[in-house]
Design an enzyme around this catalytic site. Sequence first.
Site: not given
Length: 295
Positions: A188, A201
């Site tokens: 990501s 995350y």
Amino acid sequence: MTRATPDDPRNAHHQGGFPPQTQSQPGLTSATHPTPDHGESTYEGHGRLAGRRALITGGDSGIGRAVAIAFAREGADVAIAHLPEEQEDADDTLGLVREAGRTGVSFAGDVRDEDFATSIVTETRSALGGLDILVLNAGYQHDIDSFSELRTDRMRRVFDTNLAGLVFSARAAFPDFEPGASIIVTASIQSFNPSPGLIDYAMTKAAQVAFVKALAEEAGPRGIRVNAVAPGPIWTPLIPGTGWDAEKLAHFGTDTALGRAGQPAELAGAYVYLASEEASYVSGAVLPVTGGKSL
């Protein structure tokens, strides 16, 4: 010869933000508005993965579905792993894989369960006759207003899904991989540009990059490549399930250079490239697909 005019990337897909909506995790495609584009009507294959066998965790919807469609249309047989609650999405994805003339199988369970995350590797090899491409895509995220509100149970779910599950499946697959095999991780932009509201995350995504770089060093002498794709803001069922309010959804993706969020279909080519012979000299890399956001 007349040349086709290229599409303007600023308006190639949905522009602006998204309407207010919420879902519980795991999110479903049917409850995501507008419906994400996975390349169902647009992706055209060219045989770049002919005869390959792929396992995609989190392959039922979002980025995983787009990758499954693309791999199948490029000639690969595809297995997907998904949560039991996502069976409807998984069935739709398998239908698209089979429409492409390829074998498609699915496994319902939770990659946090070591036995499940390990068994899907064995079952894929049995069902497809082998395994050449492992896409570690399953993920979980949730929004918090402040670090002091980070709940241990939700943090552990993030860590166990994004890290432990990834390691379980990769560790099971790695010993029997043949030269030419490929591991691709969905990292990501949060790996490099973390948001406070997604702190746990972002931590896992940074760890995934370290995993890719370290394993690529060990795997290279065996002829196995290990890479990652780093998506920016992509419209998938995960987004309505993150817990963002109407204001955040209204601006989701509008801060990119291209001024909009991406669609799952726009990532498929990156995974195909990394899995294909075109990337034969690419390992330990993190390929950004971020709409212009810098890593």
